[in-house]
Write an enzyme that holds these catalytic residues in place. Structure first.
Site, mmCIF file in Angstrom:
data_model
loop_
_atom_site.group_PDB
_atom_site.id
_atom_site.type_symbol
_atom_site.label_atom_id
_atom_site.label_comp_id
_atom_site.label_asym_id
_atom_site.label_seq_id
_atom_site.Cartn_x
_atom_site.Cartn_y
_atom_site.Cartn_z
ATOM 1 N N SER A 1 0.832 -1.196 0.000
ATOM 2 C CA SER A 1 0.000 0.000 0.000
ATOM 3 C C SER A 1 0.872 1.253 0.000
ATOM 4 O O SER A 1 1.953 1.279 0.595
ATOM 5 C CB SER A 1 -0.903 0.015 1.240
ATOM 6 O OG SER A 1 -1.521 1.274 1.417
ATOM 7 N N THR B 1 -6.390 2.464 -6.722
ATOM 8 C CA THR B 1 -7.606 2.282 -5.938
ATOM 9 C C THR B 1 -8.572 3.426 -6.237
ATOM 10 O O THR B 1 -8.239 4.593 -6.014
ATOM 11 C CB THR B 1 -7.294 2.242 -4.443
ATOM 12 O OG1 THR B 1 -6.519 1.063 -4.159
ATOM 13 C CG2 THR B 1 -8.557 2.211 -3.606
ATOM 14 N N LYS C 1 -8.500 -0.879 -9.237
ATOM 15 C CA LYS C 1 -8.959 -1.614 -8.051
ATOM 16 C C LYS C 1 -10.205 -0.943 -7.481
ATOM 17 O O LYS C 1 -10.157 0.210 -7.054
ATOM 18 C CB LYS C 1 -7.855 -1.664 -6.999
ATOM 19 C CG LYS C 1 -8.184 -2.497 -5.767
ATOM 20 C CD LYS C 1 -6.979 -2.546 -4.847
ATOM 21 C CE LYS C 1 -7.246 -3.437 -3.637
ATOM 22 N NZ LYS C 1 -8.290 -2.888 -2.745
#
Length: 431
Positions: free
Chosen positions: A138, A187, A279
């Site tokens: 991340s 994301t 994502k």
């Protein structure tokens, strides 16, 4: 002013007093005895500070999507073949982002792993290396890109949020390339911060606010507390190691870009110029647009049910995404995966690989590196058994024959949570 032991150098003293092994001994023993992922969750709950465990365990709002994400797998029956003529060992290898891996599942990129155990992302990377699978880091990690690159020599995906500061984005992307990351995941379901009511009730903060409630909670969990107090404070190591992790909310509010659109995504892909995943896709038309935009991989995800409550279970929308993008576009799925049979069902219904989040983080919170390896061990054995009983000797065979092996049935009242479901890992919100 919030009292912070790290500012007074408490960790520099306690690191020379190795009591961690004593405090962690019962949890390490319990990890070895764990039979399934639910056992690891129970151990993690007993070891971690309540606000930390709830941060990991929770979903958004009433946690309907959290429970639904797991329950949806129970509605999928496995119509196995017999006398398939296969024998062990089965072949669980596949490709993720075009790279060879030994397992068709991996640990999703998740923020702030050192919050759960001092080994943090290092533990997850070592476990992925141990099992020969991909590792996901991340951009809000508490271990740096270069450090992970040294620990994990296999395929790696770097996760990025939709940030406003393009110079920061380019800087982080350059670090990821230098660190040997071969894929990028954007994301796109985190443009607003989800309403996680357990965090609000617990007055969750990084670091703790050292209120009476949080202090009593720390006293009740000595293994986690000594772990926290005897190591360096967390930082956002992928962004700037000088930025303390206690500014999570401020950073999110200042950097997240709700206005980020498809044109911005095209710019990002141009900067990365490599394998890339979007994502957070759950709608077929978005998947089609993402392919047209240039993404090579669709990552079907609802952010662990932590964002928009009553968003659909990812396993339920997976077949529609596969139908929309066709057979040649790579698909990753995460959400609700706690069994090897869940992984088998996802592969059968259109996923090329599966990401796990809570499953390995419970292992991390329970026992560091050993806990994450144990989580992988459990899922690997369960997946191998499921594939053997289904009559599919390889991942490719499972994907090819999957639609005939997995059938949806009508839900049953016995599928859903009862008064003891919380203890079994069905999430919160249960009276």
């Amino acid at each position: 002013m919030i009292f912070n032991p790290h500012k007074f150098g408490v960790h520099k003293v306690l690191k020379h007093i190795p009591l961690n092994a004593i405090f962690d001994a019962p949890y390490k023993a319990a990890v070895k005895r764990a039979v399934n992922i639910a056992d690891l969750r129970t151990i993690a709950k007993s070891r971690a500070h309540k606000m930390v465990f709830d941060y990991l365990d929770a979903g958004g709002d009433d946690e309907i999507s959290l429970r639904r994400g797991k329950d949806a797998y129970t509605e999928l029956e496995m119509h196995y073949k017999v006398l398939a003529g296969i024998k062990p060992p089965l072949d669980l290898s596949t490709k993720i982002f075009g790279e060879d891996v030994s397992l068709p599942f991996f640990g999703c990129p998740t923020a702030g792993n050192r919050m759960f155990h001092w080994e943090g992302e290092e533990a997850a990377a070592k476990a992925a290396q141990h099992h020969g699978t991909m590792y996901g880091l991340s951009s809000l990690a508490t271990t740096g890109i270069a450090e992970i690159g040294e620990m994990h020599k296999g395929p790696k995906v770097f996760q990025l949020y939709v940030w406003k500061d393009r110079e920061l984005v380019k800087e982080v992307i350059a670090k990821a390339k230098e660190g040997g990351f071969n894929a990028l995941a954007l994301t796109v379901d985190f443009t607003w911060y989800g309403n996680r009511e357990r965090d609000i009730r617990n007055d969750f903060s990084i670091p703790p606010k050292y209120t009476l409630t949080q202090t009593l909670g720390a006293i009740a969990k000595p293994a986690w507390t000594y772990d926290f107090l005897s190591h360096e404070p967390y930082t956002y190591a992928c962004i700037n190691s000088d930025v303390p992790a206690d500014s999570l909310a401020a950073f999110v509010n200042s950097q997240m870009a709700p206005e980020f659109g498809w044109k911005d995504a095209e710019w990002l892909l141009g900067e990365w110029n490599g394998p890339s995943a979007i994502k957070g896709v759950i709608r077929p038309e978005d998947a089609v647009t993402a392919v047209e935009c240039g993404f090579t991989t669709m990552w079907v995800s609802n952010h662990g049910a932590r964002q928009l409550d009553t968003s659909p279970a990812t396993i339920s929308v997976l077949p529609s995404i596969r139908e929309a993008v066709g057979p040649d576009v790579e698909i990753i799925l995460d959400g609700g995966v706690q069994r090897g049979t869940d992984i088998a069902k996802a592969l059968a219904l259109g996923a090329d690989s599966v990401g796990v989040g809570k499953a390995y983080l419970w292992g991390l919170a329970a026992g560091g590196t050993d806990g994450v390896i144990k989580a992988y061990d459990i899922l690997k054995v369960e997946l191998d058994r499921a594939m053997g009983l289904l009559g599919t000797p390889t991942v490719e065979a499972l994907k090819k024959e999957g639609p005939s092996l997995i059938k949806r049935r009508a839900p049953s009242a016995r599928d859903y949570p009862d008064m003891y479901a919380y203890e079994r890992g069905y999430g919160g919100g249960i009276v």
